[in-house]
Design a protein around this motif. Structure first.
Motif, PDB file in Angstrom:
ATOM      1  N   PHE A 197      47.156  65.530  52.222  1.00 52.26           N
ATOM      2  CA  PHE A 197      46.699  66.552  51.846  1.00 52.26           C
ATOM      3  C   PHE A 197      44.936  66.983  53.592  1.00 52.26           C
ATOM      4  O   PHE A 197      44.694  67.391  53.961  1.00 52.26           O
ATOM      5  CB  PHE A 197      46.111  67.962  51.202  1.00 52.26           C
ATOM      6  N   GLU A 198      44.591  65.361  53.730  1.00 50.55           N
ATOM      7  CA  GLU A 198      43.292  65.296  54.531  1.00 50.55           C
ATOM      8  C   GLU A 198      43.457  64.490  55.585  1.00 50.55           C
ATOM      9  O   GLU A 198      42.748  64.107  56.466  1.00 50.55           O
ATOM     10  CB  GLU A 198      42.135  65.156  53.646  1.00 50.55           C
ATOM     11  N   SER A 199      45.016  63.795  55.196  1.00 53.11           N
ATOM     12  CA  SER A 199      44.789  62.465  56.420  1.00 53.11           C
ATOM     13  C   SER A 199      43.814  61.180  56.893  1.00 53.11           C
ATOM     14  O   SER A 199      43.359  60.952  57.031  1.00 53.11           O
ATOM     15  CB  SER A 199      45.121  63.451  57.931  1.00 53.11           C
ATOM     16  N   ARG A 200      43.527  61.277  55.282  1.00 54.27           N
ATOM     17  CA  ARG A 200      42.132  60.592  55.288  1.00 54.27           C
ATOM     18  C   ARG A 200      42.230  59.164  55.299  1.00 54.27           C
ATOM     19  O   ARG A 200      43.038  58.690  53.829  1.00 54.27           O
ATOM     20  CB  ARG A 200      41.176  60.685  54.355  1.00 54.27           C
ATOM     21  N   HIS A 201      42.913  58.099  55.436  1.00 55.67           N
ATOM     22  CA  HIS A 201      43.681  56.531  55.097  1.00 55.67           C
ATOM     23  C   HIS A 201      42.251  56.254  54.728  1.00 55.67           C
ATOM     24  O   HIS A 201      41.066  56.008  55.071  1.00 55.67           O
ATOM     25  CB  HIS A 201      43.906  56.039  56.483  1.00 55.67           C
ATOM     26  N   ILE A 202      42.617  55.532  53.306  1.00 59.12           N
ATOM     27  CA  ILE A 202      41.756  54.804  52.777  1.00 59.12           C
ATOM     28  C   ILE A 202      42.347  53.249  52.091  1.00 59.12           C
ATOM     29  O   ILE A 202      43.566  52.879  51.436  1.00 59.12           O
ATOM     30  CB  ILE A 202      41.442  54.995  51.190  1.00 59.12           C
ATOM     31  N   SER A 203      41.676  51.673  52.596  1.00 58.58           N
ATOM     32  CA  SER A 203      42.250  50.674  52.520  1.00 58.58           C
ATOM     33  C   SER A 203      42.628  49.854  51.332  1.00 58.58           C
ATOM     34  O   SER A 203      41.992  50.439  50.524  1.00 58.58           O
ATOM     35  CB  SER A 203      41.166  49.686  53.724  1.00 58.58           C
ATOM     36  N   GLN A 204      43.429  49.738  50.859  1.00 56.25           N
ATOM     37  CA  GLN A 204      43.094  48.784  49.785  1.00 56.25           C
ATOM     38  C   GLN A 204      42.290  48.326  49.105  1.00 56.25           C
ATOM     39  O   GLN A 204      42.175  48.486  47.462  1.00 56.25           O
ATOM     40  CB  GLN A 204      44.811  47.308  49.659  1.00 56.25           C
ATOM     41  N   LEU A 205      41.251  47.560  49.592  1.00 57.71           N
ATOM     42  CA  LEU A 205      39.904  47.408  49.059  1.00 57.71           C
ATOM     43  C   LEU A 205      39.173  48.360  48.532  1.00 57.71           C
ATOM     44  O   LEU A 205      38.764  48.161  47.875  1.00 57.71           O
ATOM     45  CB  LEU A 205      39.127  46.266  50.282  1.00 57.71           C
ATOM     46  N   GLU A 206      39.135  49.303  49.358  1.00 56.42           N
ATOM     47  CA  GLU A 206      38.297  50.706  48.843  1.00 56.42           C
ATOM     48  C   GLU A 206      38.872  51.094  48.249  1.00 56.42           C
ATOM     49  O   GLU A 206      37.859  51.955  47.066  1.00 56.42           O
ATOM     50  CB  GLU A 206      38.466  51.534  50.117  1.00 56.42           C
ATOM     51  N   VAL A 207      39.988  50.928  47.819  1.00 57.21           N
ATOM     52  CA  VAL A 207      41.579  51.781  46.343  1.00 57.21           C
ATOM     53  C   VAL A 207      40.720  50.881  45.713  1.00 57.21           C
ATOM     54  O   VAL A 207      40.231  51.256  43.760  1.00 57.21           O
ATOM     55  CB  VAL A 207      42.262  51.245  46.605  1.00 57.21           C
ATOM     56  N   ALA A 208      40.601  49.281  46.002  1.00 62.88           N
ATOM     57  CA  ALA A 208      40.198  48.544  43.936  1.00 62.88           C
ATOM     58  C   ALA A 208      38.434  49.166  43.847  1.00 62.88           C
ATOM     59  O   ALA A 208      37.898  49.304  42.776  1.00 62.88           O
ATOM     60  CB  ALA A 208      40.092  46.892  44.511  1.00 62.88           C
ATOM     61  N   ILE A 209      38.062  48.559  45.435  1.00 66.22           N
ATOM     62  CA  ILE A 209      35.985  48.971  44.542  1.00 66.22           C
ATOM     63  C   ILE A 209      35.918  50.670  43.866  1.00 66.22           C
ATOM     64  O   ILE A 209      35.162  50.343  42.944  1.00 66.22           O
ATOM     65  CB  ILE A 209      35.593  48.850  46.250  1.00 66.22           C
ATOM     66  N   LYS A 210      36.627  51.280  44.636  1.00 65.11           N
ATOM     67  CA  LYS A 210      36.090  52.898  44.110  1.00 65.11           C
ATOM     68  C   LYS A 210      37.110  52.438  41.701  1.00 65.11           C
ATOM     69  O   LYS A 210      36.057  53.543  41.534  1.00 65.11           O
ATOM     70  CB  LYS A 210      37.544  53.310  44.492  1.00 65.11           C
ATOM     71  N   ALA A 211      38.206  52.407  42.032  1.00 64.71           N
ATOM     72  CA  ALA A 211      38.502  52.101  40.271  1.00 64.71           C
ATOM     73  C   ALA A 211      37.602  50.882  39.993  1.00 64.71           C
ATOM     74  O   ALA A 211      36.731  51.568  39.030  1.00 64.71           O
ATOM     75  CB  ALA A 211      40.155  50.743  40.502  1.00 64.71           C
ATOM     76  N   LEU A 212      36.822  49.845  40.191  1.00 61.35           N
ATOM     77  CA  LEU A 212      35.720  49.751  39.517  1.00 61.35           C
ATOM     78  C   LEU A 212      34.786  49.994  39.233  1.00 61.35           C
ATOM     79  O   LEU A 212      33.778  49.666  38.081  1.00 61.35           O
ATOM     80  CB  LEU A 212      35.597  47.651  40.204  1.00 61.35           C
ATOM     81  N   GLY A 213      34.308  51.005  40.438  1.00 60.72           N
ATOM     82  CA  GLY A 213      32.909  51.220  40.422  1.00 60.72           C
ATOM     83  C   GLY A 213      32.879  52.657  39.781  1.00 60.72           C
ATOM     84  O   GLY A 213      31.611  52.349  39.326  1.00 60.72           O
ATOM     85  N   GLY A 214      34.358  52.870  39.847  1.00 59.50           N
ATOM     86  CA  GLY A 214      34.175  54.095  38.369  1.00 59.50           C
ATOM     87  C   GLY A 214      34.257  53.952  37.351  1.00 59.50           C
ATOM     88  O   GLY A 214      34.125  54.167  36.128  1.00 59.50           O
ATOM     89  N   ALA A 215      34.843  53.489  37.005  1.00 65.15           N
ATOM     90  CA  ALA A 215      34.936  52.409  35.404  1.00 65.15           C
ATOM     91  C   ALA A 215      33.601  51.343  35.079  1.00 65.15           C
ATOM     92  O   ALA A 215      32.573  52.265  33.954  1.00 65.15           O
ATOM     93  CB  ALA A 215      36.071  50.966  35.507  1.00 65.15           C
ATOM     94  N   LYS A 216      32.756  51.141  35.859  1.00 69.75           N
ATOM     95  CA  LYS A 216      31.176  50.655  35.412  1.00 69.75           C
ATOM     96  C   LYS A 216      30.718  52.132  35.310  1.00 69.75           C
ATOM     97  O   LYS A 216      29.358  51.715  34.473  1.00 69.75           O
ATOM     98  CB  LYS A 216      31.381  49.869  36.427  1.00 69.75           C
TER      99      LYS A 216
END
Length: 443
Positions: free
Chosen positions: A289-308
């Motif tokens: 919807f926003e044409s924002r590409h996020i890399s696989q590393l950023e996705v993993a960091i985002k998941a770990l950061g949200g959990a913490k």
């Protein structure tokens, strides 16, 4: 019109429409108003779940009304003799005692004698009253009426076999994670997310391809089998490495993830599965919807950061709760002069349904009086506690006590007495005793 027939509205409507029959049986006439037809429609719903609680039994017929149980609707099914067809429940009660005539009950309703004996007629001659079976209090409300009507009209919808085997409490609703993760998991398992195949099935879109790789976008593909998702899972430092590409279904991974452990130095050691799924879903939406590409590393960091962040917030919340000052209990009010203290208790045997009742009366000059009583056919522990109070109140009335401080160790019973609505199985016991005592005494 049932509970207060002497009010002006009830007198007008009953006088106009119920001259030849009772409210619960009257039929609509051709000349009936729209409002009266609406009342009868509500009446028809009410009748299906309406029962009677026995007071003196003088207004309840044995054969035509639901009175035998306070928990569920039950009509007598015994053959009716001609000379017994017009009997009232009061004909089964010994006059002036408030006790059942067991010999006559066994003669007329032998199969229901045990059930009837658990009911407690009023000792003070109170009138019979109505109860509404669908709720514990027995009191009708618009909410409970709507729920009963909805349940009657609801068609049974069978779940797919895959959903029927899901342990919703263990894997969805009782997990200690953010509510948004629970809702997302619930939608995934119900195939309710607006992803490719679901939208194509509903005719919303004609292109159901994955935005990352161009394959068909299904639940398993987006979260497990897509090369983008596989690389994200490989970046999560788990104690036992996870290869998502070989997993058959989303739910099987959900079950297996309960034993996952994240390795240091992530700062998070619990189940990371829900957070990775959330990150994969939001990443897909940002790209679509926003044409924002996020890399696989950023996705993993985002998941770990949200959990913490979520885990740290729960620790802060627990710490603040532990530091909360414990409120002190209020002091008991001083006992007024010339007041008798009455302590009651009961012991109940659930197998034999027998109960032992006891009460101790004491006054300010330290004199005490102890009494006990044995009761059979007692429905529950709280009913036994209520019968102990009723017996104690009857005793104090006999002694001429005018001021009493009643004390019981049953918190549930104390709340029931103090509340406006009472549990159904207490309607015939302590309720009327307390009402009678309050008329001329201080309670």
């Amino acid at each position: 019109m049932l509970t207060n027939p002497d009010c002006l509205l009830a007198r007008v409507l009953l006088g106009k429409y119920c001259q030849n029959d009772k409210l619960l049986r009257v039929e609509a006439l051709n000349t009936s108003s729209h409002g009266w037809r609406g009342i009868l429609a509500g009446r028809d719903l009410l009748v299906e779940h309406l029962g009677k609680v026995i007071g003196n039994g003088s207004s309840t017929t044995i054969w035509g009304e639901l009175w035998i149980s306070t928990d569920h609707a039950m009509l007598p099914s015994s053959p009716v003799k001609e000379d017994e067809s017009d009997l009232y429940v009061s004909d089964l009660i010994l006059i002036g005692t408030g006790k059942w005539n067991l010999a006559r009950i066994k003669k007329i309703l032998p199969a229901l004698a045990e059930e009837i004996m658990t009911l407690r007629p009023s000792l003070t001659g109170a009138n019979d009253s109505y109860i509404w079976y669908p709720v514990a209090s027995g009191s009708y409300s618009a909410k409970s009426g709507y729920a009963a009507a909805s349940a009657a009209a609801l068609q049974v919808v069978t779940q797919p076999a895959a959903l029927a085997s899901v342990n919703w409490k263990k894997y969805v609703w009782n997990v200690g994670y953010s509510p948004k993760l629970k809702l997302l998991t619930w939608k995934i398992l119900h195939e309710a997310l607006p992803m490719g195949v679901n939208l194509e099935r509903r005719g919303v879109v004609h292109n159901s391809t994955c935005i990352h790789c161009g394959a068909t976008e299904t639940t398993e593909h987006l979260f497990l089998h897509c090369p983008f998702a596989v690389q994200v899972w490989n970046l999560i430092p788990l104690k036992i490495p996870f290869n998502s590409i070989h997993c058959a279904s989303f739910y099987s991974v959900l079950e297996a993830s309960t034993s996952w452990v994240c390795l240091p130095p992530t700062g998070y050691s619990e189940n990371i599965f829900y957070w990775v799924v959330w990150s994969l879903w939001t990443t897909r939406n940002h790209f679509l919807f926003e044409s924002r590409h996020i890399s696989q590393l950023e996705v993993a960091i985002k998941a770990l950061g949200g959990a913490k962040e979520w885990s740290a917030a729960q620790l802060d919340s627990d710490a603040s709760n532990n530091n909360t000052k414990v409120p002190t209990l209020p002091l008991l009010p001083s006992m007024p002069e010339e007041t008798t203290t009455c302590n009651t208790d009961a012991a109940w045997n659930p197998i034999s349904r027998e109960a032992g009742l006891g009460w101790i009366l004491s006054n300010q000059d330290t004199s005490t009086l102890q009494r006990s009583q044995f009761q059979t056919h007692v429905q529950s522990a709280i009913a036994a506690e209520a019968l102990a109070i009723r017996a104690a109140l009857s005793h104090t009335i006999h002694l001429g006590v005018t001021k009493i401080w009643l004390r019981s160790d049953s918190l549930g019973l104390a709340k029931a007495i103090a509340s406006i609505t009472k549990p159904k199985n207490l309607h015939g016991g302590v309720k009327w005793a307390c009402r009678f005592y309050r008329k001329s005494h201080t309670l």
